[in-house]
Write a protein that holds these residues in place. Structure first.
Motif, PDB file in Angstrom:
ATOM      1  N   LEU A  25       0.824  -1.211   0.000  1.00  0.00           N
ATOM      2  CA  LEU A  25       0.000   0.000   0.000  1.00  0.00           C
ATOM      3  C   LEU A  25       0.854   1.256   0.000  1.00  0.00           C
ATOM      4  N   ALA A  26       1.941   1.234   0.743  1.00  0.00           N
ATOM      5  CA  ALA A  26       2.821   2.404   0.797  1.00  0.00           C
ATOM      6  C   ALA A  26       3.489   2.640  -0.552  1.00  0.00           C
ATOM      7  N   LEU A  27       3.959   1.586  -1.180  1.00  0.00           N
ATOM      8  CA  LEU A  27       4.656   1.735  -2.457  1.00  0.00           C
ATOM      9  C   LEU A  27       3.732   2.225  -3.564  1.00  0.00           C
ATOM     10  N   VAL A  28       2.538   1.644  -3.667  1.00  0.00           N
ATOM     11  CA  VAL A  28       1.647   2.054  -4.754  1.00  0.00           C
ATOM     12  C   VAL A  28       1.217   3.505  -4.568  1.00  0.00           C
ATOM     13  N   ALA A  29       1.162   3.958  -3.324  1.00  0.00           N
ATOM     14  CA  ALA A  29       0.828   5.356  -3.066  1.00  0.00           C
ATOM     15  C   ALA A  29       1.985   6.278  -3.443  1.00  0.00           C
ATOM     16  N   GLU A  30       3.208   5.812  -3.226  1.00  0.00           N
ATOM     17  CA  GLU A  30       4.387   6.655  -3.461  1.00  0.00           C
ATOM     18  C   GLU A  30       4.803   6.705  -4.926  1.00  0.00           C
ATOM     19  N   VAL A  31       4.795   5.548  -5.601  1.00  0.00           N
ATOM     20  CA  VAL A  31       5.358   5.505  -6.958  1.00  0.00           C
ATOM     21  C   VAL A  31       4.335   5.116  -8.024  1.00  0.00           C
ATOM     22  N   GLY A  32       3.098   4.775  -7.619  1.00  0.00           N
ATOM     23  CA  GLY A  32       2.086   4.374  -8.588  1.00  0.00           C
ATOM     24  C   GLY A  32       2.130   2.877  -8.852  1.00  0.00           C
ATOM     25  N   TYR A  33       1.075   2.380  -9.473  1.00  0.00           N
ATOM     26  CA  TYR A  33       0.969   0.942  -9.713  1.00  0.00           C
ATOM     27  C   TYR A  33       2.034   0.422 -10.691  1.00  0.00           C
ATOM     28  N   PRO A  34       2.259   1.086 -11.842  1.00  0.00           N
ATOM     29  CA  PRO A  34       3.225   0.523 -12.804  1.00  0.00           C
ATOM     30  C   PRO A  34       4.628   0.332 -12.227  1.00  0.00           C
ATOM     31  N   LYS A  35       5.059   1.242 -11.345  1.00  0.00           N
ATOM     32  CA  LYS A  35       6.421   1.169 -10.800  1.00  0.00           C
ATOM     33  C   LYS A  35       6.509   0.316  -9.539  1.00  0.00           C
ATOM     34  N   THR A  36       5.368  -0.094  -9.022  1.00  0.00           N
ATOM     35  CA  THR A  36       5.387  -0.998  -7.866  1.00  0.00           C
ATOM     36  C   THR A  36       5.694  -2.406  -8.357  1.00  0.00           C
ATOM     37  N   THR A  37       6.662  -3.055  -7.740  1.00  0.00           N
ATOM     38  CA  THR A  37       7.066  -4.398  -8.151  1.00  0.00           C
ATOM     39  C   THR A  37       7.037  -5.340  -6.955  1.00  0.00           C
ATOM     40  N   GLU A 105     -13.504   8.414   4.654  1.00  0.00           N
ATOM     41  CA  GLU A 105     -12.552   7.395   4.226  1.00  0.00           C
ATOM     42  C   GLU A 105     -11.733   7.880   3.031  1.00  0.00           C
ATOM     43  N   LEU A 106     -12.402   8.560   2.090  1.00  0.00           N
ATOM     44  CA  LEU A 106     -11.693   9.044   0.903  1.00  0.00           C
ATOM     45  C   LEU A 106     -10.648  10.096   1.255  1.00  0.00           C
ATOM     46  N   TYR A 107     -10.831  10.793   2.371  1.00  0.00           N
ATOM     47  CA  TYR A 107      -9.850  11.780   2.811  1.00  0.00           C
ATOM     48  C   TYR A 107      -8.784  11.170   3.729  1.00  0.00           C
ATOM     49  N   ASP A 108      -8.972   9.914   4.124  1.00  0.00           N
ATOM     50  CA  ASP A 108      -8.002   9.238   4.992  1.00  0.00           C
ATOM     51  C   ASP A 108      -6.772   8.883   4.157  1.00  0.00           C
ATOM     52  N   PRO A 109      -5.591   9.372   4.531  1.00  0.00           N
ATOM     53  CA  PRO A 109      -4.389   9.104   3.727  1.00  0.00           C
ATOM     54  C   PRO A 109      -4.116   7.618   3.519  1.00  0.00           C
ATOM     55  N   ARG A 110      -4.540   6.769   4.469  1.00  0.00           N
ATOM     56  CA  ARG A 110      -4.309   5.329   4.310  1.00  0.00           C
ATOM     57  C   ARG A 110      -5.083   4.771   3.117  1.00  0.00           C
ATOM     58  N   PHE A 111      -6.246   5.374   2.837  1.00  0.00           N
ATOM     59  CA  PHE A 111      -7.087   4.906   1.738  1.00  0.00           C
ATOM     60  C   PHE A 111      -6.868   5.700   0.455  1.00  0.00           C
ATOM     61  N   GLU A 112      -6.713   7.005   0.604  1.00  0.00           N
ATOM     62  CA  GLU A 112      -6.780   7.879  -0.568  1.00  0.00           C
ATOM     63  C   GLU A 112      -5.719   7.570  -1.613  1.00  0.00           C
ATOM     64  N   ALA A 113      -4.459   7.557  -1.205  1.00  0.00           N
ATOM     65  CA  ALA A 113      -3.393   7.378  -2.190  1.00  0.00           C
ATOM     66  C   ALA A 113      -3.438   6.015  -2.879  1.00  0.00           C
ATOM     67  N   PRO A 114      -3.526   4.900  -2.137  1.00  0.00           N
ATOM     68  CA  PRO A 114      -3.569   3.611  -2.844  1.00  0.00           C
ATOM     69  C   PRO A 114      -4.833   3.418  -3.664  1.00  0.00           C
ATOM     70  N   SER A 115      -5.973   3.916  -3.181  1.00  0.00           N
ATOM     71  CA  SER A 115      -7.208   3.731  -3.950  1.00  0.00           C
ATOM     72  C   SER A 115      -7.191   4.559  -5.221  1.00  0.00           C
ATOM     73  N   ARG A 116      -6.612   5.748  -5.167  1.00  0.00           N
ATOM     74  CA  ARG A 116      -6.461   6.551  -6.389  1.00  0.00           C
ATOM     75  C   ARG A 116      -5.550   5.840  -7.390  1.00  0.00           C
ATOM     76  N   ALA A 117      -4.458   5.297  -6.883  1.00  0.00           N
ATOM     77  CA  ALA A 117      -3.505   4.624  -7.765  1.00  0.00           C
ATOM     78  C   ALA A 117      -4.145   3.416  -8.437  1.00  0.00           C
ATOM     79  N   LEU A 118      -4.881   2.617  -7.675  1.00  0.00           N
ATOM     80  CA  LEU A 118      -5.522   1.440  -8.242  1.00  0.00           C
ATOM     81  C   LEU A 118      -6.624   1.822  -9.215  1.00  0.00           C
ATOM     82  N   ALA A 119      -7.417   2.834  -8.855  1.00  0.00           N
ATOM     83  CA  ALA A 119      -8.502   3.262  -9.734  1.00  0.00           C
ATOM     84  C   ALA A 119      -7.958   3.820 -11.048  1.00  0.00           C
ATOM     85  N   ALA A 120      -6.910   4.620 -10.963  1.00  0.00           N
ATOM     86  CA  ALA A 120      -6.324   5.209 -12.165  1.00  0.00           C
ATOM     87  C   ALA A 120      -5.725   4.139 -13.067  1.00  0.00           C
TER      88      ALA A 120
END
Length: 204
Positions: A25-37, A105-120
């Motif tokens: 969850l931390a990685l996908v929020a920081e670098v996005g899904y494509p760069k998460t390995t 929940e959408l404003y909660d940093p634990r949810f917002e960044a990874p959910s945006r990355a996955l949705a995008a």
């Protein structure tokens, strides 16, 4: 050709599993899904790459499961497990309550960044998009369907209304604003969506 054994979830260490969820969850929020390995997740979690492949088939599986777990933790913390939209007999109040919680929940940093990355990523990655809808979105939408059907049974909603379409009157505008930044989201905004959806725009 040697057949690769299927991942075995029963062999997971709880400590390692939790570390892998947090790392993914931390990685996908920081670098996005494509760069998460898988390698990056393993390094951050302090486990071997083969540990992840022993338990999951792909990084998408790790992320989906981590996100589902995050939602389950939130539901447990709120004393709402198994989660369902409350049925107090007041449909408007029940919908407003759950949509207000969704805004929080959408404003909660634990949810917002990874959910945006996955949705995008789901917009351009068809397979991930299907998994995102099937595993994350549809179960949540079904809760609205169940509550609207209950309202039909009590006479609060017309019997000819399709609940799956009706729920989009308040869920879809919220999702669009959040994903595309077309306007602010707030409790007042979602309350208004419910009022418009249930009572219409024509003078009464």
């Amino acid at each position: 050709m040697v057949k690769k054994p299927a991942p075995d979830a029963t062999r997971r260490s709880e400590k390692s599993r939790r570390a892998i969820y947090d790392a993914a969850l931390a990685l996908v929020a920081e670098v996005g899904y494509p760069k998460t390995t898988v390698e990056g997740i393993a390094a951050r979690a302090g486990v071997g790459k083969q540990t992840i492949y022993r338990w999951w088939a792909s990084k998408a599986d790790v992320l989906m499961e981590a996100f589902l777990d995050l939602g389950e933790q939130a539901a447990r913390a709120a004393g709402q497990e198994p989660y369902a939209i409350p049925d107090t007999g007041d449909l408007a109040a029940d919908l407003k309550a759950v949509l207000r919680a969704t805004v929080d929940e959408l404003y909660d940093p634990r949810f917002e960044a990874p959910s945006r990355a996955l949705a995008a990523e789901g917009v351009v990655n068809e397979q991930l998009g299907r998994e995102f809808v099937t595993k994350l979105l549809e179960p949540q939408l079904q809760l609205y369907v169940d509550r609207l059907r209950s309202a039909q049974d009590s006479g609060a909603v017309r019997p000819d209304v399709d609940p799956r379409i009706a729920l989009e009157l308040f869920v879809s505008p919220l999702a669009q604003r959040w994903l595309q930044h077309t306007g602010p989201i707030s409790h007042a905004y979602t309350d208004t969506l419910v009022d418009y959806a249930l009572y219409g725009l024509a003078p009464r």
